[in-house]
Design an enzyme around this catalytic site. Structure first.
Site, short mmCIF file in Angstrom:
data_model
loop_
_atom_site.label_atom_id
_atom_site.label_comp_id
_atom_site.label_asym_id
_atom_site.label_seq_id
_atom_site.Cartn_x
_atom_site.Cartn_y
_atom_site.Cartn_z
N GLY A 15 0.85 -1.19 0.00
CA GLY A 15 0.00 0.00 0.00
C GLY A 15 0.89 1.23 0.00
N VAL A 16 0.31 2.38 0.33
CA VAL A 16 1.07 3.63 0.28
C VAL A 16 2.31 3.59 1.18
CG1 VAL A 16 -0.50 4.76 1.95
CG2 VAL A 16 0.90 6.16 0.46
N ALA A 47 -9.12 3.96 -1.46
CA ALA A 47 -9.35 5.27 -0.84
C ALA A 47 -10.00 6.20 -1.86
CB ALA A 47 -8.03 5.85 -0.34
N GLN A 48 -11.04 6.85 -1.42
CA GLN A 48 -11.83 7.64 -2.37
C GLN A 48 -11.58 9.13 -2.21
OE1 GLN A 48 -15.87 6.63 -1.40
NE2 GLN A 48 -15.83 4.69 -2.47
N GLY A 49 -11.92 9.62 -1.01
CA GLY A 49 -12.07 11.06 -0.77
C GLY A 49 -10.85 11.88 -1.10
N GLY A 50 -9.69 11.47 -0.58
CA GLY A 50 -8.50 12.24 -0.90
C GLY A 50 -7.43 12.17 0.16
N GLU A 114 -13.70 17.79 4.25
CA GLU A 114 -14.41 16.65 4.84
C GLU A 114 -14.64 16.96 6.30
OE1 GLU A 114 -13.50 12.56 3.30
OE2 GLU A 114 -11.63 13.49 2.73
N HIS A 230 -16.86 4.00 9.83
CA HIS A 230 -17.26 5.05 8.89
C HIS A 230 -18.78 5.15 8.93
CE1 HIS A 230 -17.65 7.58 5.41
NE2 HIS A 230 -16.35 7.74 5.39
N ARG A 276 -16.38 11.76 12.81
CA ARG A 276 -16.97 10.50 12.33
C ARG A 276 -17.66 9.69 13.40
NH1 ARG A 276 -12.76 8.24 7.81
NH2 ARG A 276 -13.43 9.79 6.32
N HIS A 340 -13.87 0.73 9.53
CA HIS A 340 -13.18 1.43 8.45
C HIS A 340 -11.68 1.58 8.68
CE1 HIS A 340 -12.95 4.02 4.99
NE2 HIS A 340 -12.52 5.06 5.70
N ARG A 375 -9.47 9.27 13.96
CA ARG A 375 -8.67 9.82 12.85
C ARG A 375 -9.43 10.95 12.14
NH1 ARG A 375 -8.34 7.88 6.92
NH2 ARG A 375 -10.42 7.19 7.45
N SER A 380 -4.92 9.47 6.60
CA SER A 380 -4.15 8.22 6.64
C SER A 380 -3.29 7.99 5.40
CB SER A 380 -5.04 7.02 6.91
OG SER A 380 -6.23 7.13 6.20
C1 LIG Z 1 -12.90 2.24 1.08
C2 LIG Z 1 -11.82 3.05 1.75
C3 LIG Z 1 -11.73 4.41 1.52
C4 LIG Z 1 -10.72 5.17 2.13
N1 LIG Z 1 -10.62 6.50 1.83
C5 LIG Z 1 -9.58 7.20 2.33
C6 LIG Z 1 -9.34 8.54 1.94
O1 LIG Z 1 -10.07 9.09 1.12
N2 LIG Z 1 -8.28 9.19 2.47
C7 LIG Z 1 -7.42 8.61 3.37
O2 LIG Z 1 -6.47 9.25 3.82
N3 LIG Z 1 -7.62 7.34 3.75
C8 LIG Z 1 -8.66 6.62 3.26
N4 LIG Z 1 -8.82 5.32 3.62
C9 LIG Z 1 -7.85 4.70 4.54
C10 LIG Z 1 -6.55 4.44 3.80
O3 LIG Z 1 -6.84 3.98 2.51
C11 LIG Z 1 -5.68 3.44 4.52
O4 LIG Z 1 -5.59 3.72 5.87
C12 LIG Z 1 -4.27 3.45 3.93
O5 LIG Z 1 -4.33 3.34 2.54
C13 LIG Z 1 -3.46 2.31 4.51
O6 LIG Z 1 -2.26 2.22 3.79
P1 LIG Z 1 -1.18 1.13 4.21
O7 LIG Z 1 -0.07 1.27 3.27
O8 LIG Z 1 -0.91 1.24 5.65
O9 LIG Z 1 -1.93 -0.27 4.01
P2 LIG Z 1 -2.78 -0.86 2.79
O10 LIG Z 1 -2.98 0.11 1.72
O11 LIG Z 1 -3.98 -1.51 3.36
O12 LIG Z 1 -1.82 -2.00 2.23
C14 LIG Z 1 -1.62 -3.20 2.95
C15 LIG Z 1 -0.79 -4.12 2.12
O13 LIG Z 1 -0.36 -5.20 2.93
C16 LIG Z 1 -0.55 -6.41 2.24
N5 LIG Z 1 -0.66 -7.49 3.22
C17 LIG Z 1 -1.53 -7.62 4.25
N6 LIG Z 1 -1.28 -8.75 4.92
C18 LIG Z 1 -0.24 -9.34 4.30
C19 LIG Z 1 0.46 -10.56 4.51
N7 LIG Z 1 0.16 -11.43 5.50
N8 LIG Z 1 1.48 -10.86 3.68
C20 LIG Z 1 1.81 -10.03 2.64
N9 LIG Z 1 1.17 -8.89 2.40
C21 LIG Z 1 0.17 -8.54 3.22
C22 LIG Z 1 -1.79 -6.18 1.41
O14 LIG Z 1 -1.88 -7.12 0.39
C23 LIG Z 1 -1.51 -4.75 0.94
O15 LIG Z 1 -0.62 -4.78 -0.14
C24 LIG Z 1 -9.83 4.54 3.03
C25 LIG Z 1 -9.93 3.17 3.27
C26 LIG Z 1 -10.91 2.42 2.64
C27 LIG Z 1 -10.98 0.94 2.91
#
Ligand SMILES: Cc1cc2nc3c(=O)[nH]c(=O)nc-3n(C[C@H](O)[C@H](O)[C@H](O)COP(=O)(O)OP(=O)(O)OC[C@H]3O[C@@H](n4cnc5c(N)ncnc54)[C@H](O)[C@@H]3O)c2cc1C
Length: 531
Positions: A15-16, A47-50, A114, A230, A276, A340, A375, A380
């Site tokens: 992820g990010v 992630a949708q909103g931004g 937001e 959420h 929220r 969420h 949050r 995030s």
């Molecule tokens: C529908 C939705 C809308 C959202 N909208 C927003 C928004 O508009 N703005 C905002 O700031 N945040 C938003 N969020 C929250 C935000 O998207 C997340 O908090 C953030 O993207 C998390 O990033 P991350 O890199 O920590 O993890 P993630 O992006 O969740 O990435 C996790 C990664 O870990 C991997 N992984 C997990 N377990 C394992 C394992 N056992 N072995 C190997 N790989 C594994 C997954 O495959 C994935 O690649 C939203 C979330 C959702 C669900």
């Protein structure tokens, strides 16, 4: 026997946070990014909103800080929030330079607002597909880097600890082949755990694996009682809880109860843009009937918005709704809250170091205290960028040598059909019980029921493990059960209500005893600490 190999840095998650860290690490060594499905499948992608960011100088940054602190209900660790808002603009500018396209008008970045933000500061991409654009651009940037290697469709199922340090991780691929990989440093960027609950906006990969593995290895977890629900996920029978972004309310959407009344004025002066947790509980209360069968439907209403092309502004949401013959400009949209975002997670300092040597964490899996008890919307994605880069820097600074992990591994035996079915049953029961007993409204009696359900699930899972069985799904189930255990213990210990944690039996905030972070060490004990 499983294969053993080694790499300079191992990153769990694409992820990010994981991708941002990988880019930093690749300047100094080989990086293996492991992800359960394709690189595109993560919470980030949905992630949708931004992404919230204060790009207009010091005053803007100071206001972003205050909004973040206020949303966190007295528990934001201010130094972490300070880092987030101060370093955010540089990280976002860098992302734009690397190819992320945010929405613009006449060459200027567009910004939306937001809930609980005092001004419009949220950048978005392709209307409501911000995460997909961030994920796309970071992945494209990382993929051309020769020192970044991807292991897709591969699950990290264990961490290897020797002399108090994490030295390796076990990887299970989709053919159930197991490999032990030694690394100088391991970063957990494996995201959240929404799948612990039956109702969630999170994709199937969000099963809390990183948090569970860190806890199992001995790292401390913090603030696990704070799960953000959420307020507005789509509520249609048999349809996933698709997120209806807060940006809809940012653009003026109303909430209406089943009598057609706008009700938020009874709950908060900021109405639909209240924090929220307040909005989510208000929807729950308005939707409650005398019995669960009597539940009333709450709707999101945008029919009055005439000065905005809703389909253009929210193309992804509009397209999803159209599958169910719903239209933002024409129809009332049925909504309900859903799990969420996890504010808690693996405790880290500002530099991504966990309490265990050799193990680092960033993004939603980590808890820096930046979100406190609640949050602020759209903070995030920024957290992933800022703390992903910081964690990578610490991994580089620490310069830990690679220790070869030689322990032989038993190769897991796949589950048969009956066992798979039993496993799904155990998972569904756990998810349903967490929603019923440890959701938006909780008290001691519901939490104790939650424990009973979690213990039954854990016992069923351990029976399979004892027979030498192993699969990605079994590893996920064990992770969800472990995360549920930590949430239940932490929620039971915090006998007050704050932010996303609402105890019906202790409805007030108690600063004297609980303006502190919870620490969970895995043995069932929860301590409260000031940071
Ligand atoms: C529908 C939705 C809308 C959202 N909208 C927003 C928004 O508009 N703005 C905002 O700031 N945040 C938003 N969020 C929250 C935000 O998207 C997340 O908090 C953030 O993207 C998390 O990033 P991350 O890199 O920590 O993890 P993630 O992006 O969740 O990435 C996790 C990664 O870990 C991997 N992984 C997990 N377990 C394992 C394992 N056992 N072995 C190997 N790989 C594994 C997954 O495959 C994935 O690649 C939203 C979330 C959702 C669900």
């Amino acid at each position: 026997m499983a294969r053993v190999s080694q790499v300079d840095f191992l990153v769990m998650g694409a992820g990010v946070a994981g991708l941002r860290a990988a880019v930093e690490l690749a300047r100094h060594g080989d990086v293996l990014v492991v992800t359960k499905e394709s690189v595109a499948e993560s919470n980030t992608h949905y992630a949708q909103g931004g992404i919230a960011v204060a790009m207009e100088g010091d005053q803007d940054v100071a206001l972003h800080l205050e909004d973040t602190v206020n949303a966190g209900d007295g528990l934001v660790y201010r130094p972490a929030a300070q880092v987030l808002v101060a370093e955010g603009p540089v990280r976002v500018a860098e992302l734009i330079e690397w190819g992320a396209n945010f929405d613009t008008e006449a060459g200027e970045l567009l910004r939306t607002r937001e809930g609980a933000h005092s001004l419009p500061r949220i950048l978005h991409a392709n209307g409501d597909a911000t995460g997909a654009e961030i994920s796309r651009s970071l992945a494209a940037f990382a993929r051309v880097h020769k020192r970044i290697h991807f292991a897709e469709w591969t699950t990290v199922t264990g961490l290897v600890v020797a002399d108090g340090r994490v030295i390796a991780a076990d990887l299970l691929d989709r053919t159930n082949h197991l490999e032990r990989v030694s690394a100088g440093a391991v970063l957990i960027a494996a995201g959240g755990a929404g799948q612990v609950y039956s109702d969630t906006t999170n994709p199937a990969v969000a099963t809390g694996d990183g948090i569970a593995l860190a806890a199992e290895a001995g790292a401390e977890l913090a603030d696990m009682e704070f799960y953000q629900f959420h307020p507005t996920a789509l509520s249609l029978p048999g349809v996933p809880r698709f997120l209806l972004s807060e940006a809809l309310r940012g653009e003026g959407a109303y909430l209406r109860n089943d009598r057609g009344e706008r009700f938020m004025e009874r709950y908060h002066r900021l109405l639909e843009l209240a924090p929220r947790d307040v909005v989510a509980r208000a929807i729950t209360r308005e939707g409650m009937g005398a019995t669960p069968a009597d539940a009333r439907i709450v709707h999101l209403d945008m029919r009055h918005i005439k000065n905005l092309d809703l389909h253009h502004r929210f193309p992804g949401i509009s397209a999803f709704l159209s599958q169910y013959k719903l239209d933002l400009g024409r129809d009332l949209i049925p909504v309900r809250p859903a799990a969420h975002y996890l504010m808690g997670g693996i405790r880290t300092g500002l530099d991504g170091r966990t309490t265990l040597r050799g193990l680092y964490a960033a993004g939603e899996a980590a808890c820096t205290g930046v979100h406190g008890a609640n949050r602020l919307a759209s903070n995030s994605l920024l957290e992933g960028l800022v703390f992903g880069a910081r964690a990578a820097q610490s991994m580089l600074d620490d310069q830990l040598p690679i220790e070869t992990a030689v322990a032989p591994l038993a190769v897991p035996v796949p589950l048969n059909d009956a066992e798979e079915a039993r496993l799904e049953e155990l998972i569904a029961k756990l998810q349903g019980s967490m929603w019923a007993y440890s959701g938006l409204l909780r008290d001691e009696s519901t939490l104790r029921l939650g424990f009973a359900a979690q213990e039954a699930c854990a016992a069923g899972l351990e029976e399979l493990v004892a027979q030498g069985k192993g699969s990605r799904r079994l590893a996920e189930a064990r992770a969800m059960s472990r995360v549920a255990h930590a949430i239940l213990h932490s929620a039971l210990a915090r006998t007050e209500s704050r932010g996303a944690h609402f105890r019906s039996d202790y409805p007030k905030r108690d600063d004297e005893r609980f303006q502190k972070h919870s620490a969970f060490t895995g043995d069932g004990r929860v301590a409260f600490q000031e940071w």
